[in-house]
Enzyme design. Structure first.
Site, short mmCIF file in Angstrom:
data_model
loop_
_atom_site.label_atom_id
_atom_site.label_comp_id
_atom_site.label_asym_id
_atom_site.label_seq_id
_atom_site.Cartn_x
_atom_site.Cartn_y
_atom_site.Cartn_z
N VAL A 105 0.83 -1.21 0.00
CA VAL A 105 0.00 0.00 0.00
C VAL A 105 0.87 1.26 0.00
CG1 VAL A 105 -1.91 -1.16 1.17
CG2 VAL A 105 -0.18 0.01 2.55
N HIS A 121 -4.58 -4.21 -2.00
CA HIS A 121 -4.86 -3.82 -0.60
C HIS A 121 -5.02 -2.31 -0.44
CE1 HIS A 121 -3.11 -7.85 1.10
NE2 HIS A 121 -4.25 -8.00 0.44
N CYS A 129 -14.21 8.24 2.69
CA CYS A 129 -15.20 8.62 3.69
C CYS A 129 -15.94 7.39 4.19
CB CYS A 129 -16.19 9.63 3.11
SG CYS A 129 -17.46 10.09 4.31
N CYS A 132 -19.99 8.43 3.02
CA CYS A 132 -20.42 8.53 1.61
C CYS A 132 -19.55 7.70 0.67
CB CYS A 132 -20.50 9.98 1.15
SG CYS A 132 -18.91 10.79 0.98
N GLU A 217 13.65 -16.20 2.12
CA GLU A 217 13.58 -17.52 2.78
C GLU A 217 12.39 -18.31 2.24
OE1 GLU A 217 13.24 -15.88 6.70
OE2 GLU A 217 11.05 -15.81 6.59
#
Ligand code: APR
Length: 244
Positions: A105, A121, A129, A132, A217
């Protein structure tokens, strides 16, 4: 699939491919200095991401959740894309059908220049909001609490997909299409424990793709993929994509 393929063989396969899909996670941004979620530096004030990135946490204590996002925004604002992000931009430019699915993100992929991507994501630099549902970019540092919508009295939240929430349907559709269609799936720097991204490797394999993992890993994806290469994303990705 033979496990004797080398990084040079995979490089050739990518060179010849007409469709490549890439899935990235926090490991690619780790090389830019952004802490991963499940690494030792992933905690903030002793909270794990799962304790803050949820609708329940926001309902309980929106100020605390915004404090965490303000901290992450301040941190990410000082970071730049690295050689791995840049190599993926070059790959996008030369592959006929390319799609990048990122769980990150932080916005470093678009900042590097990636255009064919789904930020599944969400993005830390967007607010939405709670009433809305409108969303828009916001780069305030810090974002002063309480942030209120410009169109209604609603409280703003980060435009992020939290634990327990669904991905945007258009992102899911586009991602599944890219996974089913690709000849090669590269999985870079993700622990492979958060769904639905954790299920992407088998989808691409069922569709006949060569699935290659690049990580520091082994991960839960490792038994599923055709090949795993271990190292840092900023070294491995340019090497694999021939941009070194
Ligand atoms: N190069 C390559 N891989 C790396 C590097 C690096 N320099 N540094 C760390 N890694 C690997 C780790 O070994 C680990 O497998 O990156 C992975 C990071 O895992 P997580 O911290 O779990 O991040 P990610 O898989 O992106 O998390 C998925 O969980 O908290 C949520 O929504 C958040 O998008 C996130 C999701």
């Amino acid at each position: 699939m033979s496990h004797t393929l080398t990084i040079l063989d995979v490089r050739d396969r990518i060179h010849q491919a007409r469709s490549v899909t890439v899935l990235t996670g926090a490991g690619i941004s780790a090389d830019s200095g952004v802490p991963t979620f499940r690494g030792t530096d992933g905690l903030w004030k002793n909270y794990r991401a799962e304790e803050l990135a949820s609708p329940d946490a926001f309902a309980r204590d929106p100020k605390l959740v915004w404090e965490w996002y303000n901290w992450r925004r301040e941190l990410v604002a000082t970071k730049r894309p690295n050689a791995a992000h840049e190599a993926l931009v070059k790959l996008e430019q030369r592959i006929e059908r390319f799609w990048l699915i990122t769980q990150n993100v932080d916005g470093l992929h678009p900042l590097a220049g990636s255009q064919q991507l789904s930020e599944i994501h969400g993005n830390i630099w967007k607010v939405r909001c709670t009433q809305c549902e409108r969303f828009w970019p916001n780069r305030d540092l810090p974002l002063v609490y309480p942030p209120i919508c410009a169109h209604c009295p609603g409280l703003l939240r980060p435009h992020i997909v939290w634990f327990g929430e669904s991905l945007a349907p258009e992102d899911l559709t586009r991602s599944y299409q890219a996974l089913q269609d690709c000849e090669i799936l590269l999985i870079i720097g993700t622990s492979g424990v958060v769904y639905p991204a954790a299920s992407f490797a088998p989808i691409a394999k069922d569709g006949g793709a060569l699935v290659v993992e690049l990580n520091l890993e082994p991960t839960p994806n490792s038994p599923v993929v055709d090949l795993s290469f271990h190292g840092r994303a900023k070294d491995l990705v340019p090497l694999l994509l021939q941009t070194v």
